[in-house]
Design a protein around this motif. Structure first.
Motif, PDB file in Angstrom:
ATOM      1  N   SER A 118       0.307  -1.605  -0.241  1.00 23.56           N
ATOM      2  CA  SER A 118       0.394  -0.219  -0.216  1.00 23.56           C
ATOM      3  C   SER A 118       0.781   1.286   0.405  1.00 23.56           C
ATOM      4  CB  SER A 118      -1.557  -0.391   0.600  1.00 23.56           C
ATOM      5  OG  SER A 118      -1.828   1.622   1.575  1.00 23.56           O
ATOM      6  N   LYS A 192     -13.644   3.767   1.203  1.00 29.76           N
ATOM      7  CA  LYS A 192     -12.563   4.681   1.075  1.00 29.76           C
ATOM      8  C   LYS A 192     -13.544   5.781   0.364  1.00 29.76           C
ATOM      9  CE  LYS A 192     -10.480   0.800  -0.487  1.00 29.76           C
ATOM     10  NZ  LYS A 192     -10.830   1.428  -1.672  1.00 29.76           N
ATOM     11  N   LYS A 200     -22.512   8.931   0.274  1.00 34.10           N
ATOM     12  CA  LYS A 200     -22.998  10.305   0.592  1.00 34.10           C
ATOM     13  C   LYS A 200     -23.568  11.093  -0.247  1.00 34.10           C
ATOM     14  CE  LYS A 200     -20.224  10.457   4.550  1.00 34.10           C
ATOM     15  NZ  LYS A 200     -18.535  11.489   5.512  1.00 34.10           N
ATOM     16  N   PRO A 277     -11.351  10.777  10.924  1.00 36.75           N
ATOM     17  CA  PRO A 277      -9.983  10.343  10.805  1.00 36.75           C
ATOM     18  C   PRO A 277      -9.354  10.522   9.923  1.00 36.75           C
ATOM     19  CG  PRO A 277     -11.448   8.731  10.321  1.00 36.75           C
ATOM     20  CD  PRO A 277     -11.807   9.611  11.143  1.00 36.75           C
ATOM     21  N   LEU A 278      -8.002  11.408   9.292  1.00 40.80           N
ATOM     22  CA  LEU A 278      -7.708  11.706   8.277  1.00 40.80           C
ATOM     23  C   LEU A 278      -6.778  11.554   7.684  1.00 40.80           C
ATOM     24  CD1 LEU A 278      -7.648  15.370  10.154  1.00 40.80           C
ATOM     25  CD2 LEU A 278      -9.407  14.769   8.028  1.00 40.80           C
TER      26      LEU A 278
HETATM   27  N1  GDD Z   1     -13.111   7.229   4.535  1.00 43.18           N
HETATM   28  C1  GDD Z   1     -13.886   8.440   4.768  1.00 43.18           C
HETATM   29  N2  GDD Z   1     -15.327   8.403   4.851  1.00 43.18           N
HETATM   30  N3  GDD Z   1     -12.876   9.717   4.360  1.00 43.18           N
HETATM   31  C2  GDD Z   1     -13.646  10.158   4.134  1.00 43.18           C
HETATM   32  C3  GDD Z   1     -14.724  10.955   4.215  1.00 43.18           C
HETATM   33  C4  GDD Z   1     -15.461   9.663   4.551  1.00 43.18           C
HETATM   34  O1  GDD Z   1     -16.594  10.247   4.857  1.00 43.18           O
HETATM   35  N4  GDD Z   1     -15.010  12.255   4.905  1.00 43.18           N
HETATM   36  C5  GDD Z   1     -13.881  12.377   4.363  1.00 43.18           C
HETATM   37  N5  GDD Z   1     -12.485  11.502   4.082  1.00 43.18           N
HETATM   38  C6  GDD Z   1     -11.243  11.792   4.001  1.00 43.18           C
HETATM   39  C7  GDD Z   1     -10.696  10.844   5.092  1.00 43.18           C
HETATM   40  O2  GDD Z   1     -10.229  11.528   5.887  1.00 43.18           O
HETATM   41  C8  GDD Z   1      -8.934  10.908   4.691  1.00 43.18           C
HETATM   42  O3  GDD Z   1      -8.493  12.597   4.373  1.00 43.18           O
HETATM   43  C9  GDD Z   1      -9.573  10.355   3.280  1.00 43.18           C
HETATM   44  O4  GDD Z   1     -10.508  11.769   2.459  1.00 43.18           O
HETATM   45  C10 GDD Z   1      -8.776   9.378   2.432  1.00 43.18           C
HETATM   46  O5  GDD Z   1      -9.489   8.226   3.115  1.00 43.18           O
HETATM   47  P1  GDD Z   1      -9.784   7.068   2.558  1.00 43.18           P
HETATM   48  O6  GDD Z   1     -10.322   6.532   1.015  1.00 43.18           O
HETATM   49  O7  GDD Z   1     -10.421   6.543   4.051  1.00 43.18           O
HETATM   50  O8  GDD Z   1      -8.321   6.397   2.918  1.00 43.18           O
HETATM   51  P2  GDD Z   1      -6.803   6.902   3.014  1.00 43.18           P
HETATM   52  O9  GDD Z   1      -6.944   7.657   1.321  1.00 43.18           O
HETATM   53  O10 GDD Z   1      -6.508   7.618   3.141  1.00 43.18           O
HETATM   54  O11 GDD Z   1      -6.140   5.903   2.124  1.00 43.18           O
HETATM   55  C11 GDD Z   1      -6.439   4.397   1.556  1.00 43.18           C
HETATM   56  O12 GDD Z   1      -5.490   4.427   0.580  1.00 43.18           O
HETATM   57  C12 GDD Z   1      -4.649   3.353   0.998  1.00 43.18           C
HETATM   58  C13 GDD Z   1      -3.880   3.501  -0.367  1.00 43.18           C
HETATM   59  O13 GDD Z   1      -3.707   4.947  -1.004  1.00 43.18           O
HETATM   60  C14 GDD Z   1      -6.488   3.511   2.755  1.00 43.18           C
HETATM   61  O14 GDD Z   1      -7.931   2.159   1.857  1.00 43.18           O
HETATM   62  C15 GDD Z   1      -5.807   2.321   2.969  1.00 43.18           C
HETATM   63  O15 GDD Z   1      -6.376   1.484   3.388  1.00 43.18           O
HETATM   64  C16 GDD Z   1      -4.817   2.311   1.755  1.00 43.18           C
HETATM   65  O16 GDD Z   1      -4.082   1.349   1.737  1.00 43.18           O
END
Ligand code: GDD
Ligand code: NAD
Length: 325
Positions: A118, A192, A200, A277-278
């Protein structure tokens, strides 16, 4: 006939990989704790089982597969990996699966194995500037991931590389950058950002407001599933043995992502920024190495993948009886 084992075949990328391998003429066995949630598996044989159990791992490699794809992990989006509540489970479960599978393959003399790492392995201090994050492969060390999920991925990368060096296994490792698409988790806490935002938006009335974690200025790039599969397939056929990014380099802010999905849905929506969580402040795939080694990089625009994904998620929302009035 060529044969492949897909670990994590009930999950998002694994279930799509099974379909792709079938379309390429493979005989495919899948293994997972669960069947795929949104469609029938395309696997010729599907074993329901727990890869934390070594005897199960030995049982599934009973056939000497031409290739093993290891996608099984305890994973999720920011709402799952950055809260801290699941750190012990993530590290224990995923490391155990990886220790078991690579050793089971060695004992069975299976040579070719794909490991899904990842972008979360990259040091947090290189991802503080949302406009200019550094995710070049060689920047992984000195290591400083911001999550235990990232540390486990880094450990397991090293584990697979060590088996490659010491036991002559042909290991291929991709560092995925946020993969999305139809039949991915869209609800329940592990989803994600692309799926969460599609959900949403689908649940919102026109001219209403949706909640987004943080100020929305954090940046990411998102890779459509078909491009991910193409990258894996090319990596498996190549001679490149080092970990390589498989991701899009079309970086957008989360606010931009919301605007894109709202436009696809034809809705005017405001954003309410709330604490959540960010993860890192900025992240983008650096595709120079994959282009140099594989002469390929993903090219599909984010908007195209979002169209397909929004259509699928809004359908899921409708079928769940939760559509916006
Ligand atoms: N999930 C989610 N849901 N994220 C949100 C939301 C919401 O409603 N609103 C805002 N976000 C913001 C999160 O706070 C984060 O800053 C950003 O969108 C991306 O969140 P995610 O897509 O959940 O995860 P990520 O990009 O931080 O990490 C993901 O990608 C990695 C690889 O690039 C995860 O899936 C990891 O497991 C993965 O390895
Ligand atoms: P997913 O959660 O949809 O799939 C993982 C699958 O592993 C699930 O079906 C789960 O049931 C299975 N699993 C978990 N523990 C198991 C166990 N003990 N025994 C058997 N099966 C078990 O995730 P995904 O999005 O398909 O990700 C696949 C791989 O790619 C994972 O290793 C993940 O960490 C990695 N990855 C994914 C992304 C992404 O954006 N999707 C990004 C970076 C890395």
């Amino acid at each position: 006939m060529k044969t492949a084992l897909v670990c994590g075949a009930g999950g998002f990328i694994g279930s799509h990989m099974v379909q792709r391998l079938k379309s390429e003429g493979y005989w495919v066995m899948g293994v997972d704790l669960k069947f795929p949630e949104y469609s029938e598996t395309a696997a010729d044989e599907f074993v329901l089982g727990d890869l934390r159990e070594f005897p199960l791992c030995q049982r599934v490699v009973d056939r000497r597969f031409d290739a093993v794809y290891q996608f099984a992990a305890d994973m999720g989006g920011a709402g799952f990996i950055f809260t801290g509540d699941h750190d012990a489970a993530i590290m224990h479960n995923s490391a155990t699966i990886n220790l078991n599978m690579v050793e089971a393959c060695r004992r069975r003399n299976i040579k070719k194995i794909f490991y899904s790492s990842s972008a979360c392995i990259y040091p947090e201090h290189n991802q503080l500037d949302p406009d200019n994050p550094n995710c070049e492969e060689k920047s992984a060390y000195p290591a400083a991931p911001d999550s235990e999920y990232g540390w486990e991925k880094l450990f397991s990368e090293r584990l697979y590389l060590a088996y490659g060096r010491n036991h002559g296994m042909e290991v291929r490792i991709a560092r995925f950058h946020n993969v999305f698409g139809p039949e991915g988790t869209w609800d329940g806490g592990r989803e994600k950002a692309p799926a969460a935002i599609c959900r949403k938006v689908a649940l919102s009335r026109d001219d209403s407001v949706i909640e987004i974690w943080g100020d929305g200025q954090q940046t990411r790039s998102f890779l459509y599933i078909d491009e991910c599969l193409e990258g894996i397939s090319r990596l498996m056929r190549s001679n490149w043995t080092g970990p390589v990014n498989i991701g899009s380099d079309e970086m957008v802010s989360i606010n931009d992502l919301v605007a894109m999905v709202a436009k696809i849905a034809g809705k005017h929506l405001g954003i309410k920024h709330i604490p959540g969580p960010l993860g890192v402040r900025g992240r983008n795939s650096d595709n120079r190495l994959i282009y140099e080694k594989l002469h390929w990089r993903p090219s599909q625009p984010l908007a195209a993948g979002l169209e397909t994904t929004y259509a699928w998620i809004s359908q899921q929302v409708r079928e769940s009886g939760r559509m916006a009035p």
